[in-house]
Design an enzyme around this catalytic site. Sequence first.
Site, PDB file in Angstrom:
ATOM      1  N   HIS A  18      46.360  34.916  46.251  1.00  7.87           N
ATOM      2  CA  HIS A  18      47.743  35.381  46.343  1.00  7.87           C
ATOM      3  C   HIS A  18      47.789  36.868  46.034  1.00  7.87           C
ATOM      4  O   HIS A  18      46.751  37.509  45.785  1.00  7.87           O
ATOM      5  CB  HIS A  18      48.669  34.561  45.453  1.00  7.87           C
ATOM      6  N   HIS A  21      45.816  38.288  42.990  1.00  6.45           N
ATOM      7  CA  HIS A  21      44.376  38.474  43.207  1.00  6.45           C
ATOM      8  C   HIS A  21      44.123  39.666  44.126  1.00  6.45           C
ATOM      9  O   HIS A  21      43.201  40.450  43.917  1.00  6.45           O
ATOM     10  CB  HIS A  21      43.754  37.233  43.859  1.00  6.45           C
ATOM     11  N   CYS A 126      44.472  24.380  26.775  1.00  5.64           N
ATOM     12  CA  CYS A 126      45.279  24.507  27.988  1.00  5.64           C
ATOM     13  C   CYS A 126      44.350  24.513  29.196  1.00  5.64           C
ATOM     14  O   CYS A 126      43.531  25.422  29.347  1.00  5.64           O
ATOM     15  CB  CYS A 126      46.105  25.802  27.972  1.00  5.64           C
ATOM     16  N   CYS A 129      44.767  27.568  31.629  1.00  8.73           N
ATOM     17  CA  CYS A 129      44.074  28.797  31.200  1.00  8.73           C
ATOM     18  C   CYS A 129      42.594  28.553  30.944  1.00  8.73           C
ATOM     19  O   CYS A 129      41.850  29.491  30.734  1.00  8.73           O
ATOM     20  CB  CYS A 129      44.662  29.353  29.908  1.00  8.73           C
ATOM     21  N   CYS A 143      51.791  26.095  26.210  1.00 12.30           N
ATOM     22  CA  CYS A 143      51.184  27.381  26.572  1.00 12.30           C
ATOM     23  C   CYS A 143      52.229  28.187  27.349  1.00 12.30           C
ATOM     24  O   CYS A 143      52.792  27.684  28.314  1.00 12.30           O
ATOM     25  CB  CYS A 143      49.954  27.133  27.435  1.00 12.30           C
ATOM     26  N   HIS A 146      51.683  28.292  31.047  1.00 20.54           N
ATOM     27  CA  HIS A 146      51.737  27.013  31.762  1.00 20.54           C
ATOM     28  C   HIS A 146      52.729  26.063  31.089  1.00 20.54           C
ATOM     29  O   HIS A 146      52.340  25.003  30.571  1.00 20.54           O
ATOM     30  CB  HIS A 146      50.332  26.382  31.842  1.00 20.54           C
ATOM     31  N   LYS A 292      58.967  35.378  38.199  1.00 18.56           N
ATOM     32  CA  LYS A 292      57.548  35.090  38.088  1.00 18.56           C
ATOM     33  C   LYS A 292      57.075  34.508  39.421  1.00 18.56           C
ATOM     34  O   LYS A 292      57.783  33.721  40.043  1.00 18.56           O
ATOM     35  CB  LYS A 292      57.360  34.059  36.971  1.00 18.56           C
ATOM     36  N   LYS A 295      54.097  28.668  42.145  1.00 21.67           N
ATOM     37  CA  LYS A 295      54.159  27.649  43.194  1.00 21.67           C
ATOM     38  C   LYS A 295      55.485  26.910  43.162  1.00 21.67           C
ATOM     39  O   LYS A 295      56.082  26.641  44.184  1.00 21.67           O
ATOM     40  CB  LYS A 295      53.019  26.647  43.014  1.00 21.67           C
TER      41      LYS A 295
HETATM   42  N1  MSP Z   1      38.628  32.729  36.439  1.00 18.83           N
HETATM   43  C1  MSP Z   1      39.303  33.577  35.527  1.00 18.83           C
HETATM   44  C2  MSP Z   1      38.642  34.934  35.441  1.00 18.83           C
HETATM   45  C3  MSP Z   1      37.227  34.960  35.026  1.00 18.83           C
HETATM   46  S1  MSP Z   1      36.564  36.543  35.031  1.00 18.83           S
HETATM   47  C4  MSP Z   1      35.108  36.427  34.255  1.00 18.83           C
HETATM   48  C5  MSP Z   1      40.756  33.767  35.986  1.00 18.83           C
HETATM   49  N2  MSP Z   1      40.996  33.557  37.270  1.00 18.83           N
HETATM   50  S2  MSP Z   1      42.439  33.682  37.968  1.00 18.83           S
HETATM   51  O1  MSP Z   1      42.242  33.164  39.289  1.00 18.83           O
HETATM   52  O2  MSP Z   1      43.443  33.068  37.181  1.00 18.83           O
HETATM   53  O3  MSP Z   1      42.693  35.195  38.127  1.00 18.83           O
HETATM   54  C6  MSP Z   1      43.345  35.961  37.146  1.00 18.83           C
HETATM   55  C7  MSP Z   1      43.523  37.338  37.698  1.00 18.83           C
HETATM   56  O4  MSP Z   1      44.318  37.303  38.914  1.00 18.83           O
HETATM   57  C8  MSP Z   1      44.292  38.297  36.826  1.00 18.83           C
HETATM   58  O5  MSP Z   1      43.542  38.851  35.801  1.00 18.83           O
HETATM   59  C9  MSP Z   1      44.699  39.321  37.850  1.00 18.83           C
HETATM   60  O6  MSP Z   1      43.575  40.054  38.235  1.00 18.83           O
HETATM   61  C10 MSP Z   1      45.137  38.449  38.999  1.00 18.83           C
HETATM   62  N3  MSP Z   1      46.552  38.034  38.887  1.00 18.83           N
HETATM   63  C11 MSP Z   1      47.006  36.756  38.925  1.00 18.83           C
HETATM   64  N4  MSP Z   1      48.379  36.757  38.903  1.00 18.83           N
HETATM   65  C12 MSP Z   1      48.844  38.018  38.828  1.00 18.83           C
HETATM   66  C13 MSP Z   1      50.125  38.607  38.802  1.00 18.83           C
HETATM   67  N5  MSP Z   1      51.256  37.905  38.868  1.00 18.83           N
HETATM   68  N6  MSP Z   1      50.188  39.972  38.714  1.00 18.83           N
HETATM   69  C14 MSP Z   1      49.062  40.724  38.682  1.00 18.83           C
HETATM   70  N7  MSP Z   1      47.849  40.184  38.718  1.00 18.83           N
HETATM   71  C15 MSP Z   1      47.676  38.838  38.748  1.00 18.83           C
HETATM   72  O7  MSP Z   1      41.568  34.122  35.166  1.00 18.83           O
END
Ligand code: MSP
Length: 477
Positions: A18, A21, A126, A129, A143, A146, A292, A295
């Site tokens: 999304h 990412h 959680c 997370c 959490c 979540h 926020k 989904k």
């Molecule tokens: N798998 C772990 C990371 C392990 S790294 C050794 C994880 N994955 S995640 O899929 O949840 O990705 C988190 C990351 O996605 C955030 O740190 C950020 O880079 C990005 N983001 C997810 N949602 C976001 C927003 N709403 N806004 C900005 N960035 C966001 O955590």
Amino acid sequence: MNKFFVSTPIYYVNDKPHLGHAYTTLCADVLARWHSQNGNQVFFLTGTDEHGVKVQESAIKAGLEPLEFANQNARRFQKAWINLGIGYSYFIRTTNPQHEAVVSNFLQKVYDKGYIYQGQYEGLYCVGCEKFLQEDDLVNGKCPLHPNQEPIQQKETNYFFKLSDFGDKLLNALTKGEYQVIPDGRKNEVVGKIKKGLQDVSISRAGVSWGVPVPWDRTQTIYVWVDALINYYSATQFVEAGKGFWPANLHLMAKDILWFHAVIWPALLMAAELDLPRTVAAHGFFTIDGQKMSKSLGNVIDPNDLVKQFGAEATRYLIMVEVPFISDGDVSLSRFQQRYQSDLANGLGNCLSRVTNMMEKYFDDKYNKDLAYQFELVTENAIADSIKNLRFSESLDYIMSEIKKIDKEIDAHKPWQMVKEAKLLDVKLLLIDWVRRLTRIGQLLQPFMPQTSEKILAVLTAEKIVKTEALFPRLDI
Ligand code: MSP
């Protein structure tokens, strides 16, 4: 030649890519391209986080074996990044046996040094997370990230990492600049929390089979976060392109996972006697139209949809210009559309058409193709500094203001009238100046919009400059 190793988090493979990412990945891509453009040797790492309860449960729901499920979903991330023109050096997957071997050796080393002991874990977990929750993490017993999931009560025998041994060492390393956490505000939060005292953390799970086995006790698997963090190091061990790149120059992420990267990861590295990453940088979270992104609200923005609407190059620009790195931000589709129209269709694209159109009309002789040009030093430095310091939208603002200046000069000089007044030579001098400045703009845009940059430079360095097709067709809004 300097080395530059930049990483994104590895994303959980149960999710679809999304905008969140995409933002972090684009920041890394822009930096990687900027450093290569400036003569550095670059290793840009991204990938997927594929072990743990969350992925295991999602696979069961999808009726697939975890690995099959991970294979399918990892591909979605790879495709999304191809669509966005992301030029990573390597895409790591934690189910890669070569990564698993590095994880296993890493942890064995930490164990042999005496930093791991067996203990009893009792508390809340959680799954969203993949994290143990402390009392002060909870909001209304849930959490905060979540709120729709019930935290799970865990009671099991685990292995613990002596994080509590590392508080002073981490503070010391931060003070001495052995590694840095940016921005400052977030660094201060981290330092404040370390100063309150660190507790040991559980680094294995007894009830989770989908993971890397603990090397000295195969009845347990390594906690998914430890496995995931080690990806940054393992890629420099088994990936040809990554060899010699440890320590990382920059780990990028959002604030949600800063603690893991700024505290647990450096402590694990100290325990394993490895160098620390130079910089850990966390950006804010953004909301969509003030809400926020989730989904359940149905407002998750899929980067592939943006690419369909705006094209990859414009999508890259829009995300980088609209989302601030340091603070939390808000994005909206209508602002994306307005920006597209003003900065790209009516801005960059139109300016290039105007100049190339006049070149075609008024410049039929060969022109001296020495297009080397630099803006005033303050401008050049401001653009470079803002990229280096992760203020991407600022550097784009500088570039866009140079385009506006050219447009204003065209409006002021009205070359089409000058031609009627038989001032053709003056027109040619103006045109050459604009061509040279647009060439520089094309170069400066390269990290942000690599294909657009290539097109601009191809048009402006041609034997005979002719009017270009609109780079960014106007939207019908
Ligand atoms: N798998 C772990 C990371 C392990 S790294 C050794 C994880 N994955 S995640 O899929 O949840 O990705 C988190 C990351 O996605 C955030 O740190 C950020 O880079 C990005 N983001 C997810 N949602 C976001 C927003 N709403 N806004 C900005 N960035 C966001 O955590």
